[in-house]
Design a protein around this motif. Structure first.
Motif, short mmCIF file in Angstrom:
data_model
loop_
_atom_site.label_atom_id
_atom_site.label_comp_id
_atom_site.label_asym_id
_atom_site.label_seq_id
_atom_site.Cartn_x
_atom_site.Cartn_y
_atom_site.Cartn_z
N PRO A 146 0.83 -1.21 0.00
CA PRO A 146 0.00 0.00 0.00
C PRO A 146 0.86 1.26 0.00
CG PRO A 146 -0.79 -1.56 1.63
CD PRO A 146 0.53 -2.09 1.14
N PHE A 147 0.39 2.29 -0.72
CA PHE A 147 1.13 3.56 -0.73
C PHE A 147 0.16 4.73 -0.79
CE2 PHE A 147 0.53 2.61 -5.22
CZ PHE A 147 0.34 3.84 -5.82
N ASP A 148 0.67 5.89 -0.41
CA ASP A 148 -0.09 7.14 -0.47
C ASP A 148 0.38 7.96 -1.66
OD1 ASP A 148 -1.13 6.29 1.95
OD2 ASP A 148 0.17 7.61 3.16
N HIS A 149 -0.49 8.81 -2.15
CA HIS A 149 -0.10 9.73 -3.22
C HIS A 149 -0.70 11.10 -2.94
CE1 HIS A 149 1.08 11.09 -7.23
NE2 HIS A 149 -0.08 11.72 -7.27
N GLU A 150 0.15 12.11 -2.92
CA GLU A 150 -0.28 13.50 -2.74
C GLU A 150 0.27 14.31 -3.90
OE1 GLU A 150 -2.20 14.95 -0.51
OE2 GLU A 150 -2.52 13.32 0.90
N GLY A 151 -0.49 14.42 -4.97
CA GLY A 151 -0.03 15.13 -6.15
C GLY A 151 -0.84 16.38 -6.41
N GLU A 152 -0.57 17.00 -7.55
CA GLU A 152 -1.29 18.22 -7.91
C GLU A 152 -2.73 17.93 -8.31
OE1 GLU A 152 -0.83 22.04 -10.96
OE2 GLU A 152 0.67 20.43 -10.96
N TYR A 153 -2.96 16.76 -8.94
CA TYR A 153 -4.29 16.44 -9.46
C TYR A 153 -4.94 15.24 -8.77
CZ TYR A 153 -2.92 19.69 -13.08
OH TYR A 153 -2.50 20.83 -13.74
N TYR A 154 -4.15 14.41 -8.12
CA TYR A 154 -4.70 13.19 -7.51
C TYR A 154 -4.15 13.02 -6.10
CZ TYR A 154 -5.84 12.33 -12.38
OH TYR A 154 -6.31 12.46 -13.66
N ARG A 155 -5.05 12.60 -5.19
CA ARG A 155 -4.67 12.31 -3.81
C ARG A 155 -5.41 11.06 -3.36
NH1 ARG A 155 -5.31 17.60 -4.62
NH2 ARG A 155 -3.62 19.02 -4.02
N PHE A 156 -4.67 10.10 -2.83
CA PHE A 156 -5.30 8.92 -2.24
C PHE A 156 -4.33 8.32 -1.23
CE2 PHE A 156 -3.40 7.74 -6.34
CZ PHE A 156 -2.52 6.72 -5.99
N HIS A 157 -4.85 7.44 -0.39
CA HIS A 157 -4.06 6.91 0.72
C HIS A 157 -4.25 5.41 0.86
CE1 HIS A 157 -4.84 11.21 1.64
NE2 HIS A 157 -3.55 11.19 1.96
N ASP A 158 -3.15 4.73 1.18
CA ASP A 158 -3.16 3.32 1.54
C ASP A 158 -3.75 2.45 0.42
OD1 ASP A 158 -2.49 1.38 3.48
OD2 ASP A 158 -4.59 1.14 4.00
N PHE A 159 -3.39 2.77 -0.83
CA PHE A 159 -3.93 1.99 -1.95
C PHE A 159 -2.96 0.92 -2.39
CE2 PHE A 159 -4.49 0.94 -6.42
CZ PHE A 159 -5.84 0.63 -6.44
N VAL A 160 -3.48 -0.26 -2.66
CA VAL A 160 -2.73 -1.31 -3.34
C VAL A 160 -3.72 -2.13 -4.15
CG1 VAL A 160 -2.89 -2.94 -1.40
CG2 VAL A 160 -1.06 -3.20 -3.10
N SER A 161 -3.36 -2.47 -5.36
CA SER A 161 -4.24 -3.24 -6.22
C SER A 161 -4.11 -4.73 -5.91
CB SER A 161 -3.91 -2.99 -7.69
OG SER A 161 -4.73 -3.76 -8.54
N ASP A 162 -5.19 -5.44 -6.14
CA ASP A 162 -5.17 -6.90 -5.97
C ASP A 162 -5.11 -7.62 -7.31
OD1 ASP A 162 -5.13 -9.15 -4.32
OD2 ASP A 162 -7.30 -9.48 -4.57
N VAL A 163 -5.03 -6.85 -8.40
CA VAL A 163 -4.91 -7.44 -9.73
C VAL A 163 -3.72 -6.78 -10.42
CG1 VAL A 163 -6.59 -5.81 -10.71
CG2 VAL A 163 -6.06 -7.92 -11.93
N PHE A 164 -2.85 -7.60 -11.01
CA PHE A 164 -1.65 -7.10 -11.65
C PHE A 164 -1.56 -7.60 -13.08
CE2 PHE A 164 -0.78 -6.68 -7.20
CZ PHE A 164 -0.07 -5.48 -7.11
N PRO A 165 -0.88 -6.85 -13.95
CA PRO A 165 -0.76 -7.27 -15.34
C PRO A 165 0.02 -8.57 -15.48
CG PRO A 165 -0.11 -4.96 -15.05
CD PRO A 165 -0.21 -5.55 -13.69
#
Length: 411
Positions: A146-165
């Motif tokens: 899980p990781f956080d993102h604080e950018g200019e256009y997008y912000r989210f917290h504690d996200f990790v995907s359960d599906v990968f390419p």
């Protein structure tokens, strides 16, 4: 380097010259067109994006689940979904296609078209958002914590995907544009940089601009390059040019009847995006360039999208494509006006010629490389031998001459 061919995965049979005969999403036609590409030598097809068009993602999943080899290029606009959602969609589609997916990120070059789906950002803001969006996609596809993102256009917290390419480390990201802002974004983030068909000299300039942007971004590599055309082929040059003029007449007739698929609503007469402006300027400067490039098709559509034609026999068009390959373009995009028939004809008559000539070029380059390596290896061996045996060769000759001279002086 290997060459790849990109076709179109249209969801109906309509084009600039012919109105569609059925619904916007014709399931049977969509699969039939895709299968024609797979059966006739194409590598991948593009599922394009339009504000009111059928959603390309489920259409791509439908085709990918029914065909075994054809690769998918999925167009996606950042304004229509959050990057966390898009990353999962692409990863799921890559699973469905068993690793045959590339995603094409579209920044958007027309304010009115973007506004149809609620996007009110300026052009420069859209490019900044696209860059952040691509960076997030790449991180989601390759991060299992899980990781956080604080950018200019997008912000989210504690996200990790359960599906990968399926693809490792991730699917390729394709990107296009002809403005300095596009070069900067694509040069920094794209695996594949897409250009519309322009004369060879202008194409070379754009390739150089993208490479410079990649270096400025600190990349040690550069994107691969793709160029797109509208091929018009026939058995003879005369028949090909007759067909080309009929094509332009059909485009103009549809426009006059208000049926043009590229008609701009609510916008200015001239396009806002730099790529289309360039196509119009090239058309205004002349109709024919290089070996087979013809601009009236672009002029008739107002520079809408991929619209410059290559006109001639299959041999002429193949040689024209090889001219772009020699510039460093290894993905050739082509779409006719009779989508199904032209995909089959191009696959049968043009693709084999190009592939054969590319194989010859690659073999010649490999032979030159081997000869150069052999020469270097030989020089290194000779140098090592001279060092190991200082009393032989030129060193010994010089030493002998020096001894003779000294004896003469002393004598």
């Amino acid at each position: 380097m290997p060459v790849e061919f990109l076709g179109i995965a249209a969801t109906n049979d309509g084009s600039e010259t012919t109105p569609r005969s059925g619904a916007a999403f014709d399931k049977e036609y969509t699969l039939r067109l895709a299968r024609a590409h797979e059966d006739h030598g194409w590598d991948r097809v593009l599922f394009a994006y339009g504000s009111g068009a059928p959603d390309p993602a489920p259409a791509a999943a439908y085709v990918a689940s029914r065909l075994d080899r054809l690769q998918i290029l999925l167009a996606h606009r950042p304004n229509v979904s959050y990057p966390t959602f898009a990353a999962k969609t692409v990863a799921t589609l890559d699973q469905i296609s068993e690793g045959r997916l590339t995603v094409h990120i579209i920044t958007g070059g027309n304010d009115h078209e973007q506004g149809r789906e609620g996007d009110t950002l300026t052009k420069d803001e859209r490019y900044a958002r696209t860059r952040e969006y691509i960076q997030i996609l790449k991180r989601i596809w390759t991060t299992h914590e899980p990781f956080d993102h604080e950018g200019e256009y997008y912000r989210f917290h504690d996200f990790v995907s359960d599906v990968f390419p399926v693809q490792r480390p991730r699917p390729d990201v394709s990107f296009g544009g002809s403005s300095p802002a596009a070069y900067a974004t694509g040069g920094a983030e794209a695996d594949i940089y897409c250009l519309w068909g322009e004369p060879l000299s202008q194409t070379a300039e754009q390739i150089d601009a993208v490479k410079a942007a990649a270096r400025a971004a600190g990349r040690s590599d550069v994107p691969r390059f793709q160029v797109a055309f509208r091929p018009i082929i026939a058995p003879t040059e005369e028949l090909a040019w007759e067909k080309a003029h009929r094509t332009v007449a059909a485009i103009k007739a549809r426009t006059e009847r208000g049926q043009a698929v590229t008609k701009r609503r609510g916008g200015s007469a001239r396009p806002q995006n730099t790529g289309s402006q360039r196509l119009i300027s090239i058309a205004e400067a002349g109709e024919r360039y290089d070996r087979a490039l013809w601009t009236p098709t672009a002029a008739a559509t107002g520079g809408a999208g991929n619209s410059n034609a290559l006109v001639g026999t299959p041999e002429t068009v193949a040689q024209a494509l090889l001219d772009y390959y020699d510039l460093g373009v290894d993905i050739l995009s082509a779409r006719g006006y009779d989508l199904l028939g032209d995909a089959i004809d191009f696959g049968r008559q043009v693709i084999p010629i190009v592939r054969e000539e590319v194989a010859k070029r690659d073999a010649e380059r490999a032979a030159v490389d081997r000869a150069e390596r052999a020469a270097v290896d030989g020089a290194q061996r000779d140098g090592a031998q001279r060092v190991a045996e200082p009393g032989t060769g030129r060193g010994a000759e010089r030493a002998g001459r020096g001894t003779d001279s000294l004896a003469a002086v002393n004598g």
